[in-house]
Design an enzyme around this catalytic site. Structure first.
Site, short mmCIF file in Angstrom:
data_model
loop_
_atom_site.label_atom_id
_atom_site.label_comp_id
_atom_site.label_asym_id
_atom_site.label_seq_id
_atom_site.Cartn_x
_atom_site.Cartn_y
_atom_site.Cartn_z
N THR A 37 8.37 -18.95 23.58
CA THR A 37 7.92 -20.07 24.43
C THR A 37 7.37 -19.63 25.78
O THR A 37 7.28 -20.43 26.71
CB THR A 37 9.09 -21.05 24.68
OG1 THR A 37 10.15 -20.36 25.35
CG2 THR A 37 9.59 -21.65 23.38
N TRP A 38 6.99 -18.36 25.89
CA TRP A 38 6.42 -17.88 27.15
C TRP A 38 5.15 -18.67 27.45
O TRP A 38 4.30 -18.87 26.59
CB TRP A 38 6.12 -16.39 27.02
CG TRP A 38 5.73 -15.72 28.31
CD1 TRP A 38 5.98 -16.15 29.58
CD2 TRP A 38 5.05 -14.48 28.44
NE1 TRP A 38 5.50 -15.26 30.50
CE2 TRP A 38 4.92 -14.21 29.83
CE3 TRP A 38 4.53 -13.55 27.53
CZ2 TRP A 38 4.28 -13.09 30.31
CZ3 TRP A 38 3.91 -12.42 28.02
CH2 TRP A 38 3.79 -12.19 29.39
N ASP A 66 13.28 -19.01 21.50
CA ASP A 66 13.54 -18.05 22.57
C ASP A 66 12.88 -18.52 23.87
O ASP A 66 11.71 -18.92 23.88
CB ASP A 66 12.97 -16.69 22.18
CG ASP A 66 13.08 -15.67 23.30
OD1 ASP A 66 14.14 -15.04 23.42
OD2 ASP A 66 12.09 -15.51 24.06
N TYR A 71 10.62 -18.13 32.63
CA TYR A 71 9.44 -18.81 32.10
C TYR A 71 9.19 -20.12 32.85
O TYR A 71 9.92 -21.09 32.70
CB TYR A 71 9.60 -19.11 30.61
CG TYR A 71 9.73 -17.89 29.71
CD1 TYR A 71 9.51 -16.60 30.20
CD2 TYR A 71 10.07 -18.02 28.37
CE1 TYR A 71 9.63 -15.49 29.38
CE2 TYR A 71 10.18 -16.91 27.54
CZ TYR A 71 9.96 -15.66 28.06
OH TYR A 71 10.09 -14.55 27.23
N GLY A 216 -6.96 -11.15 24.65
CA GLY A 216 -7.84 -10.18 25.31
C GLY A 216 -8.32 -9.11 24.36
O GLY A 216 -8.30 -9.27 23.14
#
Length: 300
Positions: A37-38, A66, A71, A216
């Protein structure tokens, strides 16, 4: 893959995840694929979709969620509290403490604040987010006190390299560590030289974060790789599913990819059914070889 998935197919995906689980050292069962869940909970306009996504993930057998006090300065935990409302008993809930909060009274206070944001009376697993200045002995003592108090069921660590894990094992009750959560994906294989074999030998599961790599150039290189795409086509899957299937190929490795949409969480959940054969694994090894030398632990 067609993401207009029938109810029957969703049930089959859920059954596959509910069957494909691993045991922690204390016998607790967790899914091979969980939910990270970042960067979730930060955008108010996305909140409803994120909550629905987490709930769908739980239905599909991805019942480990998690998070961390870091966060969004707690916003992730607050969003999760809404997602698990009414289904808390179906969720294996993990959070992490800042290193500077991992000693004496501050550890208990951080845990209490996470519990309040998550609107629950206990965590199923509480992790030291990374190594800081506080001695491991003090952190372990604090974690064990939280277990005794019923605030957490068990504890573990995150972002510890081999030497740090060995140091932890020498600490009194340090062997009660349940997991080490580290960065691990096809483009970051340094842990295969030392940390992963050591953890396997000690039967400590590894929880892979960012198993699909960060956005990226690196992720682009993985997803667009010819070998990855060829294997994905052979399995009627997506390249990201192949990367996720690769990350959980080892017996004691679980992964916690993030999904911010229902389509994405279905894709993640379905990856558990992809079994890469030896020829495919060799092709991926050739395309993305394991370093032949010891490298520092990757972190993001």
């Amino acid at each position: 893959m067609n993401w207009q998935v029938s109810e029957e197919e969703l049930e089959a995906i859920g059954q596959a995840n509910r069957k494909n689980r691993i045991q922690l050292p204390d016998g607790a069962s967790v899914p091979r694929i969980g939910q990270g869940t970042w960067n979730m909970g930060d955008i108010s306009s996305a909140r409803e979709e994120e909550i629905a996504t987490l709930r769908l993930g739980v239905e599909l057998g991805l019942d480990l969620i998690d998070t961390a006090e870091m966060y969004g300065d707690g916003r992730s935990e607050e969003m999760i509290s809404e997602a698990i409302k009414g289904i808390r008993d179906k969720v294996f809930l993990v959070s992490k403490v800042y290193p500077h909060n991992a000693g004496k009274e501050r550890l208990a206070r951080s845990c209490e604040e996470s519990l309040k944001r998550l609107n629950t009376d206990h965590l199923d697993l509480y992790l030291l987010h990374w190594r800081g200045e506080i001695p491991l002995e003090e952190t372990v003592e604090g974690m064990e006190a939280l277990v005794t108090a019923g605030k957490i069921a068990r504890w573990g660590v995150s972002n510890l390299d081999l030497e740090e894990m060995q140091e932890l094992q020498r600490v009194a009750k340090g062997s009660r560590c349940m997991v080490n959560q580290v960065l691990y994906h096809l483009g970051s294989r340094g842990i295969e030289n030392d940390l992963l074999p050591w953890m396997s030998g000690h039967k400590i599961p590894l929880m892979a974060y960012s198993p699909l790599a960060q956005a990226g150039a690196l992720r682009k290189g993985l997803v667009e790789n010819e070998v990855v795409r060829e294997i994905a086509d052979d399995h009627q899957a997506t390249p990201l599913q192949v990367l996720l299937a690769w990350s959980i190929r080892e017996a004691l490795v679980m992964a916690i990819p993030k999904a911010s949409s229902r389509k994405h969480v279905i894709e993640n959940a379905a990856a558990v059914r992809i079994k890469l054969n030896n020829d495919e694994l060799l092709k991926l090894d050739y395309a993305f070889p394991q370093p032949s030398w010891k490298v520092p632990l990757d972190m993001v």
